[in-house]
Scaffold this active site. Structure first.
Site, mmCIF file in Angstrom:
data_model
loop_
_atom_site.group_PDB
_atom_site.id
_atom_site.type_symbol
_atom_site.label_atom_id
_atom_site.label_comp_id
_atom_site.label_asym_id
_atom_site.label_seq_id
_atom_site.Cartn_x
_atom_site.Cartn_y
_atom_site.Cartn_z
ATOM 1 N N GLU A 1 2.024 -33.671 -39.971
ATOM 2 C CA GLU A 1 3.431 -33.316 -40.176
ATOM 3 C C GLU A 1 4.247 -34.543 -40.593
ATOM 4 O OE1 GLU A 1 4.291 -29.283 -37.678
ATOM 5 O OE2 GLU A 1 4.711 -31.145 -36.631
ATOM 6 N N GLU B 1 -0.724 -24.830 -39.427
ATOM 7 C CA GLU B 1 -0.405 -24.503 -38.041
ATOM 8 C C GLU B 1 0.426 -23.224 -38.012
ATOM 9 O OE1 GLU B 1 1.629 -27.501 -35.807
ATOM 10 O OE2 GLU B 1 0.386 -29.136 -36.589
#
Length: 357
Positions: free
Chosen positions: A143, A245
């Protein structure tokens, strides 16, 4: 290429240490075998450099060091699945709110920091390769919307960020030339953010294959927004897209755990009931959405921590971990009501019916 039906089970070793067991149709089984039987074909495993304090005490959150990764990757491959290796380039959690340099690198800058990233990547991949465990895909950072290895690689310092990413990419290509490489941002519905980030990074001609997106319906909006972004980004940059995710609650009950993030408020935001049927319907719709990305650029989905049962002591961090990150958030088992297993470890219908998605 086979559509990726993936699961991130990086917490598993710690869960099993606390006694977690898993069942399919009432029969106890090894988690990786259960996942494979249900149609899962790839596992995602995060790796931290040194998730222990100066006294050797773990930070919690799965204890995802090299040895744990070798163990979990081995179990994955023996169960007939491939795996994605998620380099955090930190000693503990890395995400848009925190990208803490490993303790051993805290005084490194410039070429010395790039060399550390390169050598760390090479050494980890060589160790796995020596065990016959070559990853099918590698994430260079986790991320990294706001960069990595702060402050040096913060996204405000685009050139430095690109150099650090390139160091990890180069190490991966040298050791595992056939492994696909992903760059992964959060908030998969934010098209403006994705355009801004990749417009800045593309002039550096980084050698990567896949754009990963985190997508949580309770935080990120509806599936149409996700699809619009996937279509635009895949065409604009010529890359495959994967949901790296995702998760959703099958109940709003906290199941006795602290720090639970999915409540009635989140249920309302998703548009799906917090039931097993609602969880299955969401996952079915998400798979359909990713499959519908234009030019077959949508290549798969990873569900985040589907096996994190409501074991209160199995937390995302202990006090040592919070101190490392300087994080004041409540520690606990925050994902228990978003698992794909119920509180007793029985597979939910979303997992049982995964083959039909």
């Amino acid at each position: 290429m086979q559509f990726i039906k993936g699961m991130d089970v990086s917490m598993l070793k710690e869960l099993e240490d606390y006694g977690a067991s898993y069942y399919l149709a009432g029969n106890k089984g090894e988690l990786f075998d259960i996942l494979s039987r249900c149609g899962v074909n790839m596992i995602r495993l995060r790796i931290w450099q040194d998730p222990y304090d100066e006294e050797g005490k773990p930070y919690g959150g799965g204890m995802n060091d090299l040895q744990t990764t070798i163990e979990l990757a081995g179990r994955t491959v023996r169960s007939g699945m491939s795996y994605l290796l998620d380099f955090h380039y930190s000693d503990f959690w890395a995400d848009p709110a925190k990208q803490v340099k490993p303790k051993a690198w805290k005084n490194l800058q410039g070429e010395k920091l790039e060399t550390a990233v390169y050598l760390h990547t090479v050494n980890i991949l060589k160790a796995l390769k020596n065990e016959g465990l070559v990853p099918a895909m590698v994430q260079i950072g986790n991320e990294i919307t706001n960069g990595l290895l702060w402050p040096d690689g913060h996204s405000d310092h685009t050139e430095t960020m690109a150099s650090l990413l390139q160091a990890g990419i180069r190490g991966t290509r040298e050791v595992c030339p056939d492994t696909r490489i992903m760059l992964h941002l959060d908030f998969g519905t934010d098209n403006e953010m994705y355009r801004k980030w990749f417009d800045r990074i593309m002039p550096f001609e980084l050698d990567f294959d896949v754009i990963g997106m985190s997508y949580y319906p309770h935080w990120n909006g509806n599936l149409q927004l996700l699809l619009d972004n996937m279509n635009d980004v895949s065409k604009r940059y010529g890359k495959d897209i994967i949901v790296a995710e995702t998760s959703i609650g099958y109940t709003t009950d906290g199941l006795g755990c602290k720090g639970i993030v999915f409540s009635k408020e989140q249920e309302k935001a998703t548009g799906y009931p917090a039931t097993m049927e609602g969880q299955e319907a969401f996952l079915r719709d998400l798979y359909r959405t990713v499959r519908s990305v234009e030019n077959q650029r949508g290549i798969g989905v990873f569900y985040w921590e589907p096996a994190w049962l409501p074991i209160p002591d199995c937390k995302w961090a202990n006090q040592n971990g919070c101190d490392y990150m300087n994080d004041k958030a409540e520690t606990g088992n925050s994902m228990a009501n978003q698992a794909l297993f119920d509180a007793s470890g029985n597979a939910n219908t979303a997992l049982q019916n995964l083959k039909t998605m």
